[in-house]
Design a protein around this motif. Structure first.
Motif, PDB file in Angstrom:
ATOM      1  N   UNK A  43      55.834  35.479  17.964  1.00 41.92           N
ATOM      2  CA  UNK A  43      54.807  34.918  18.505  1.00 41.92           C
ATOM      3  C   UNK A  43      54.499  35.139  20.010  1.00 41.92           C
ATOM      4  N   UNK A  44      55.736  35.007  20.628  1.00 40.71           N
ATOM      5  CA  UNK A  44      55.749  35.448  22.168  1.00 40.71           C
ATOM      6  C   UNK A  44      55.269  36.869  22.540  1.00 40.71           C
ATOM      7  N   UNK A  45      55.729  37.971  21.629  1.00 40.03           N
ATOM      8  CA  UNK A  45      55.253  38.992  21.733  1.00 40.03           C
ATOM      9  C   UNK A  45      53.805  39.238  21.392  1.00 40.03           C
ATOM     10  N   UNK A  46      53.324  38.497  20.573  1.00 46.03           N
ATOM     11  CA  UNK A  46      51.742  38.460  20.413  1.00 46.03           C
ATOM     12  C   UNK A  46      50.955  38.047  21.280  1.00 46.03           C
ATOM     13  N   UNK A  47      51.520  36.997  21.990  1.00 46.53           N
ATOM     14  CA  UNK A  47      50.795  36.453  23.287  1.00 46.53           C
ATOM     15  C   UNK A  47      50.843  37.329  24.465  1.00 46.53           C
ATOM     16  N   UNK A  48      52.119  37.956  24.530  1.00 45.75           N
ATOM     17  CA  UNK A  48      52.052  39.180  25.692  1.00 45.75           C
ATOM     18  C   UNK A  48      50.952  40.002  25.320  1.00 45.75           C
ATOM     19  N   UNK A  49      50.916  40.459  24.318  1.00 44.59           N
ATOM     20  CA  UNK A  49      50.021  41.536  23.902  1.00 44.59           C
ATOM     21  C   UNK A  49      48.419  41.124  23.964  1.00 44.59           C
ATOM     22  N   UNK A  50      48.324  39.801  24.012  1.00 49.05           N
ATOM     23  CA  UNK A  50      46.824  39.402  23.913  1.00 49.05           C
ATOM     24  C   UNK A  50      46.624  39.378  25.447  1.00 49.05           C
ATOM     25  N   UNK A  51      47.574  38.879  26.224  1.00 48.74           N
ATOM     26  CA  UNK A  51      47.340  38.909  27.739  1.00 48.74           C
ATOM     27  C   UNK A  51      47.008  40.269  28.389  1.00 48.74           C
ATOM     28  N   UNK A  52      47.782  41.346  27.954  1.00 50.21           N
ATOM     29  CA  UNK A  52      47.737  42.550  28.381  1.00 50.21           C
ATOM     30  C   UNK A  52      46.588  43.304  28.028  1.00 50.21           C
ATOM     31  N   UNK A  53      45.937  42.778  26.798  1.00 50.83           N
ATOM     32  CA  UNK A  53      44.614  43.223  26.428  1.00 50.83           C
ATOM     33  C   UNK A  53      43.559  42.479  27.224  1.00 50.83           C
ATOM     34  N   UNK A  54      43.849  41.366  27.676  1.00 46.34           N
ATOM     35  CA  UNK A  54      42.560  40.510  28.155  1.00 46.34           C
ATOM     36  C   UNK A  54      42.143  41.252  29.578  1.00 46.34           C
ATOM     37  N   UNK A  55      40.962  40.938  29.959  1.00 46.84           N
ATOM     38  CA  UNK A  55      40.552  41.196  31.274  1.00 46.84           C
ATOM     39  C   UNK A  55      40.555  40.330  32.031  1.00 46.84           C
ATOM     40  N   UNK A  56      41.820  39.850  32.893  1.00 49.82           N
ATOM     41  CA  UNK A  56      41.766  38.745  33.782  1.00 49.82           C
ATOM     42  C   UNK A  56      41.679  39.319  34.931  1.00 49.82           C
ATOM     43  N   UNK A  57      41.272  38.226  36.043  1.00 47.51           N
ATOM     44  CA  UNK A  57      41.290  38.768  37.440  1.00 47.51           C
ATOM     45  C   UNK A  57      42.353  39.274  38.117  1.00 47.51           C
ATOM     46  N   UNK A  58      42.375  40.037  39.082  1.00 44.93           N
ATOM     47  CA  UNK A  58      41.013  40.720  39.609  1.00 44.93           C
ATOM     48  C   UNK A  58      40.341  41.885  38.981  1.00 44.93           C
ATOM     49  N   UNK A  59      39.093  41.417  38.376  1.00 45.18           N
ATOM     50  CA  UNK A  59      38.350  42.757  37.770  1.00 45.18           C
ATOM     51  C   UNK A  59      37.403  43.229  38.739  1.00 45.18           C
ATOM     52  N   UNK A  60      36.708  44.372  38.404  1.00 43.08           N
ATOM     53  CA  UNK A  60      35.941  45.094  39.211  1.00 43.08           C
ATOM     54  C   UNK A  60      34.783  44.265  39.693  1.00 43.08           C
ATOM     55  N   UNK A  61      34.087  43.144  39.042  1.00 42.12           N
ATOM     56  CA  UNK A  61      33.293  42.259  39.487  1.00 42.12           C
ATOM     57  C   UNK A  61      33.900  41.374  40.635  1.00 42.12           C
ATOM     58  N   UNK A  62      34.969  40.996  40.333  1.00 41.25           N
ATOM     59  CA  UNK A  62      35.569  39.980  41.312  1.00 41.25           C
ATOM     60  C   UNK A  62      35.860  40.945  42.446  1.00 41.25           C
ATOM     61  N   UNK A  63      36.346  42.078  42.634  1.00 42.90           N
ATOM     62  CA  UNK A  63      36.629  42.682  43.594  1.00 42.90           C
ATOM     63  C   UNK A  63      35.502  42.869  44.807  1.00 42.90           C
ATOM     64  N   UNK A  64      34.263  43.372  43.872  1.00 41.82           N
ATOM     65  CA  UNK A  64      33.023  43.669  44.511  1.00 41.82           C
ATOM     66  C   UNK A  64      32.413  42.393  45.085  1.00 41.82           C
ATOM     67  N   UNK A  65      32.500  41.354  44.596  1.00 40.45           N
ATOM     68  CA  UNK A  65      31.979  40.139  44.994  1.00 40.45           C
ATOM     69  C   UNK A  65      33.091  39.728  46.353  1.00 40.45           C
TER      70      UNK A  65
END
Length: 330
Positions: A43-65
């Motif tokens: 379960x923990x490994x699945x959560x880590x994998x999900x977080x690694x695949x997520x597009x969390x800040x800072x994103x390119x849009x955040x950086x431009x703003x």
């Protein structure tokens, strides 16, 4: 076969059975813990994998703003610095102490003439708050900042003289400010003024500070006290007396008034001895005088104008003269 003959095999078999049962129980229990631990790990490994695949800040849009916000802020700071450029003084250069002292005495003489021209009463000793240097030379390392303060205070007191208060009481200088530190944008030079005058003179002086083109002034503290401890009353009002209207002429004084059925009375002979037989010129009946206007103001607001606003005010001001330093390049 008796127990005695098979004692050892029986005991060995029993012990073996008990041990085997214990091993089976322990194995089953350990297998349950392993299964639970394995499930939690997956379960923990699945959560880590999900977080690694997520597009969390800072994103390119955040950086431009963020970059745009920083650029806009730098532009607003640059515009603000440019707005204060007309008030920015050149780099303060130290001068000879005797030169500063001579300039202080000349500025004092000029200001005294301005206050006298406006009818303002002056204190016996007046040196723009810098009286300690009237007979003592300052250190040369301080003359640059002192020269800036002297010119700024002279400009400030010129505006006070133009406001024409009744009495200028005192100018107090608390001393030189601390030298600017790395990153400072301004240095504030305080001075305290005490004077008395009308509300109009105070309003004119404060307005002149806002309109100054040479220096930037900040009023840090203001204390205003009415010289009167009691409220004004109607007896304080002063009105101009209206001119008395001329009295109407008496129609019976000249003898020219008659009833319709009577003959007019003969005109009296002139005292200056006119020629005999000459008919005196007909006298004109004076026109009735206009009725006098009612005395005094008819609007109660006019009475208040006569009573209020004529008191003198005791004023204390602590004012900072702002010295803008050269802007730092980011």
């Amino acid at each position: 076969m008796s127990f005695q003959d098979n004692k050892f095999p029986i005991i060995l078999g029993t012990v073996t059975a008990v041990a085997a049962g214990g091993l089976i129980f322990w194995g089953m229990k350990s297998g349950g813990k392993y299964a639970t631990a394995k499930e939690e790990f997956d379960s923990a490994q699945a959560q880590i994998g999900k977080m690694l695949r997520a597009n969390i800040p800072p994103t390119q849009d955040n950086a431009r703003e963020k970059e745009k916000a920083v650029t806009d802020y730098e532009a607003s700071v640059a515009d603000l610095q440019k707005a204060f450029d007309p008030l920015r003084q050149p780099k303060l250069e130290n001068i000879e102490p005797s030169e500063f002292q001579n300039a202080l005495l000349a500025s004092r003489k000029d200001l005294i003439a301005k206050f006298e021209a406006s009818g303002t009463e002056m204190p016996e000793t007046f040196f723009l708050g810098l009286g300690k240097f009237s007979d003592t030379l300052p250190a040369k390392k301080d003359t640059g900042m002192l020269n800036f303060e002297m010119k700024a205070f002279a400009n400030l007191l010129t505006k006070l003289a133009e406001a024409a208060p009744d009495k200028f009481k005192n100018a107090y200088w608390p001393g030189l400010p601390n030298p600017p530190q790395e990153g400072d944008a301004v240095v504030e030079h305080p001075i305290e003024l005490t004077f008395s005058g009308t509300e109009a003179s105070l309003r004119k002086f404060l307005s002149s500070l806002d309109d100054s083109k040479e220096y930037f002034y900040i009023v840090r503290t203001m204390r205003v006290k009415n010289e009167r401890a009691s409220a004004p009353n109607a007896s304080d009002a002063r009105f101009e007396k209206p001119e008395e209207a001329p009295k109407p002429a008496d129609p019976f004084a000249t003898g020219g008034f008659v009833f319709p059925d009577e003959d007019p009375a003969p005109a009296p002979a002139e005292e200056d001895g006119g020629a005999e037989g000459e008919t005196p010129a007909e006298e004109e009946t004076p026109a009735p005088a206009p009725e006098p206007e009612p005395a005094g103001p008819t609007d109660s607001g006019e009475i208040l104008k006569q009573v209020l606003g004529s008191e003198k005010l005791d004023v204390f001001l602590r004012i900072d003269v702002v010295q803008f330093l050269e802007p730092k390049t980011p």
